[in-house]
Scaffold this active site. Structure first.
Site, mmCIF file in Angstrom:
data_model
loop_
_atom_site.group_PDB
_atom_site.id
_atom_site.type_symbol
_atom_site.label_atom_id
_atom_site.label_comp_id
_atom_site.label_asym_id
_atom_site.label_seq_id
_atom_site.Cartn_x
_atom_site.Cartn_y
_atom_site.Cartn_z
ATOM 1 N N LYS A 139 10.027 -10.910 -17.865
ATOM 2 C CA LYS A 139 10.043 -12.366 -17.992
ATOM 3 C C LYS A 139 11.291 -12.875 -17.306
ATOM 4 C CE LYS A 139 7.616 -15.748 -19.582
ATOM 5 N NZ LYS A 139 6.144 -15.860 -19.707
ATOM 6 N N ASP A 163 5.078 -20.168 -15.737
ATOM 7 C CA ASP A 163 5.115 -20.319 -17.197
ATOM 8 C C ASP A 163 5.506 -21.779 -17.401
ATOM 9 O OD1 ASP A 163 5.101 -18.741 -19.892
ATOM 10 O OD2 ASP A 163 6.933 -19.900 -20.044
HETATM 11 P P1 NDP Z 1 3.283 -26.195 -19.089
HETATM 12 O O1 NDP Z 1 4.674 -26.420 -18.644
HETATM 13 O O2 NDP Z 1 2.171 -26.383 -18.123
HETATM 14 O O3 NDP Z 1 2.966 -27.094 -20.375
HETATM 15 C C1 NDP Z 1 3.699 -27.029 -21.550
HETATM 16 C C2 NDP Z 1 3.199 -28.139 -22.438
HETATM 17 O O4 NDP Z 1 3.732 -27.996 -23.752
HETATM 18 C C3 NDP Z 1 3.607 -29.524 -21.953
HETATM 19 O O5 NDP Z 1 2.580 -30.403 -22.234
HETATM 20 C C4 NDP Z 1 4.839 -29.813 -22.813
HETATM 21 O O6 NDP Z 1 5.109 -31.192 -22.989
HETATM 22 C C5 NDP Z 1 4.377 -29.225 -24.115
HETATM 23 N N1 NDP Z 1 5.464 -28.970 -25.044
HETATM 24 C C6 NDP Z 1 6.623 -28.322 -24.833
HETATM 25 N N2 NDP Z 1 7.346 -28.264 -25.972
HETATM 26 C C7 NDP Z 1 6.606 -28.892 -26.910
HETATM 27 C C8 NDP Z 1 6.783 -29.171 -28.282
HETATM 28 N N3 NDP Z 1 7.892 -28.775 -28.913
HETATM 29 N N4 NDP Z 1 5.792 -29.809 -28.928
HETATM 30 C C9 NDP Z 1 4.680 -30.213 -28.289
HETATM 31 N N5 NDP Z 1 4.457 -29.990 -26.992
HETATM 32 C C10 NDP Z 1 5.410 -29.354 -26.320
HETATM 33 O O7 NDP Z 1 3.255 -24.696 -19.697
HETATM 34 P P2 NDP Z 1 2.017 -23.753 -19.913
HETATM 35 O O8 NDP Z 1 0.840 -24.503 -20.345
HETATM 36 O O9 NDP Z 1 1.943 -22.859 -18.732
HETATM 37 O O10 NDP Z 1 2.557 -22.838 -21.107
HETATM 38 C C11 NDP Z 1 2.397 -23.186 -22.474
HETATM 39 C C12 NDP Z 1 2.598 -21.963 -23.334
HETATM 40 O O11 NDP Z 1 1.665 -20.944 -22.958
HETATM 41 C C13 NDP Z 1 3.963 -21.298 -23.235
HETATM 42 O O12 NDP Z 1 4.303 -20.735 -24.482
HETATM 43 C C14 NDP Z 1 3.729 -20.165 -22.229
HETATM 44 O O13 NDP Z 1 4.664 -19.124 -22.364
HETATM 45 C C15 NDP Z 1 2.329 -19.738 -22.646
HETATM 46 N N6 NDP Z 1 1.579 -19.002 -21.643
HETATM 47 C C16 NDP Z 1 1.300 -19.563 -20.420
HETATM 48 C C17 NDP Z 1 0.550 -18.863 -19.506
HETATM 49 C C18 NDP Z 1 0.137 -19.473 -18.213
HETATM 50 O O14 NDP Z 1 -0.675 -18.827 -17.503
HETATM 51 N N7 NDP Z 1 0.569 -20.665 -17.859
HETATM 52 C C19 NDP Z 1 0.099 -17.472 -19.769
HETATM 53 C C20 NDP Z 1 0.364 -17.025 -21.121
HETATM 54 C C21 NDP Z 1 1.101 -17.760 -21.995
HETATM 55 P P3 NDP Z 1 6.245 -31.932 -22.132
HETATM 56 O O15 NDP Z 1 5.539 -32.398 -20.902
HETATM 57 O O16 NDP Z 1 6.688 -33.009 -23.023
HETATM 58 O O17 NDP Z 1 7.329 -30.928 -21.849
#
Ligand code: NDP
Length: 451
Positions: free
Chosen positions: A126, A166
């Site tokens: 990571k 991520d």
């Molecule tokens: P993105 O950056 O695309 O999206 C993250 C989202 O989560 C945004 O909408 C963000 O909102 C929101 N967010 C962040 N913190 C909070 C909070 N405290 N409460 C509510 N919403 C919040 O990331 P991903 O979708 O890629 O990743 C999301 C999760 O999935 C992470 O834990 C990541 O490690 C995991 N993951 C992702 C993978 C991937 O292929 N993308 C694969 C496996 C796991 P805001 O815009 O306000 O920041």
């Protein structure tokens, strides 16, 4: 608890006392693999657990860049190359102000197990930076990415370490990172990064993979328990990023009614069902706030997050809850509310989104629980499919990749189910995932000697 496990856990806590997320991730795994440890006395002499817990290498580095006002900024970059047992180091890059060594190590540690479960030849890693892409111009993001890669390039490679996206790292960032890598190396090494755009070596269906994979896993779990399905179920999904958006899309395709989504400021509740095209417009195109949803849906509700320990999205009655935002976003307080409202299943799209006490509470209240390292493994699995396409210099169609992804998720669910059954914790898919992955890792460690 078994003495060896207890000692290792104690040592880990003492040695990493300022890394709470890392300790949480290690504790979750160690407390569920006891039956395997008891059955293999030789693991203690081989210090197998100690070796899994200690990363092979941690790299931290300075990332200087110039903002649009000409001011020099400095961030801290990381790459935790955790385990190369099963294949090249593999895991995403996170750009978020909260990034620190504890978060990098917890994510890297989880990634070893997730990647082992995928059944594909990839190790665990990571990385990331405490840089916040939010509110930055495209040129600032580009300059930052170029500086980040100017250090990272010497540590990665298609057969060494293959980063991906991520939180905060999507197609735009991967593009800038790849461009800089190519420029420095003076060669086209497509397989050095995954999550690339399809126009220059990315895989079709990679964008959708984590969200779709989560829903495939959930579908199998629901089916295995009284032949339930998504059809007609109410679903709430936290986040509105890559994972949340495509989980929503597939759940809707399966006939579910997604009624709420969120971002870090608050959540929207639309009892008529979420308008996903609008969410995509706001989040993928405008990079705006989810509150904007109200501009076209006046009867939807926006609830601001005041207390992260009691996030508003989990107070909405639902059948299925999918935390897809970030770590520890679903607290015990939230789990209690979900149970009181009759939730039947919780599926982790994000990494470690559910607090340990909340998981325990959900499971003792017979809520089906799909753990992150199994349920969100579709993203990295499709990244591995991207790597093989790059090696072959060939493309699979969307349908081919999606079919492979679906089969991988079915296999992962079966592995979790069978391991839980075999080791006396039937229905506990979190324990099943840890046991199945650990057994594979332990076998590889024994085979490769003391390294
Ligand atoms: P993105 O950056 O695309 O999206 C993250 C989202 O989560 C945004 O909408 C963000 O909102 C929101 N967010 C962040 N913190 C909070 C909070 N405290 N409460 C509510 N919403 C919040 O990331 P991903 O979708 O890629 O990743 C999301 C999760 O999935 C992470 O834990 C990541 O490690 C995991 N993951 C992702 C993978 C991937 O292929 N993308 C694969 C496996 C796991 P805001 O815009 O306000 O920041």
């Amino acid at each position: 608890m078994n003495k060896y496990l207890e000692n290792v856990l104690e040592k880990t806590k003492n040695k990493n006392s300022n890394e709470p997320e890392f300790i949480q991730a290690v504790t979750e795994v160690l407390t569920s693999i006891e039956p395997v440890i008891v059955a293999h006395k030789e693991y203690e002499q081989l210090a197998l657990l100690e070796r899994i817990i200690e990363p092979e290498r941690i790299i931290t580095f300075r990332v200087p860049w110039v903002d649009d006002n000409g001011q020099v900024q400095v961030n801290r970059g990381y790459r935790v190359q955790y385990s190369s047992l099963i294949g090249p180091y593999k895991g995403g890059l996170r750009f978020h102000p909260s990034v620190n060594q504890s978060i990098m190590k917890f994510l890297g540690f989880e990634q070893i197990f997730k990647n082992a479960l995928s059944g594909l030849p990839i190790g665990g890693a990571k990385g990331g930076c405490d840089f916040d892409p939010k509110g930055k111009s495209d040129s600032e993001v580009m300059r930052f990415c170029q500086s980040f890669m100017t250090e990272l390039y010497r540590h990665i490679g298609a057969d060494i370490d293959v980063p991906a996206g991520d939180i905060g790292v999507g197609a735009r960032e991967i593009g800038y990172l790849f461009g800089q890598y190519k420029r420095i190396k003076n060669g086209y090494e497509g397989g050095v990064l995954t999550g690339k755009a399809v126009s220059y070596g990315g895989s079709l269906a990679r964008t959708e993979a984590t969200g779709y994979g989560l829903i495939y896993y959930m579908r199998e779990m629901l089916k295995a328990n009284n032949n339930q399905s998504f059809n007609g179920k109410k679903v709430t999904i936290s986040g509105s990023g890559n994972v949340a958006i495509y989980a929503c899309q597939k759940a809707q395709q399966y006939g579910a009614k997604v009624i709420a989504m969120s971002d870090s400021n608050g959540c929207i509740y639309d009892k008529n069902g979420i308008d996903l095209d609008l969410i995509k417009q706001i989040k993928e195109v405008e990079r705006g706030r989810i509150k904007e949803y109200l501009r076209e849906h006046k009867d939807a509700e926006y609830i601001e997050t005041i207390d992260r320990n009691d996030a508003p999205i989990w107070t909405i009655p639902t059948d299925i809850a999918l935390p897809c935002a970030t770590q520890n976003e679903l607290s015990l307080t939230s789990a209690t509310k979900l149970v009181n409202h009759g939730v039947i299943a919780v599926g982790e799209g994000a990494n470690m989104p559910t607090e340990a006490k909340a998981i325990e509470y959900l499971q003792t209240n017979d809520v089906l629980f799909a753990p992150a390292k199994a349920a969100n493994a579709g993203g990295v699995s499709t990244s591995a499919i991207e790597m093989s396409q790059n090696s072959m210099r060939y493309y699979y169609s969307f349908e081919e990749v999606d079919k492979r992804l679906e089969q991988i998720m079915i296999n992962i669910f079966k592995a979790c189910e069978e391991s839980a059954e075999k080791y006396g914790c039937s229905g506990n898919y979190a324990a099943g995932a840890n046991i199945a992955a650990f057994r594979k890792i332990a076998k590889a460690m024994k085979a490769q000697g003391i390294v």
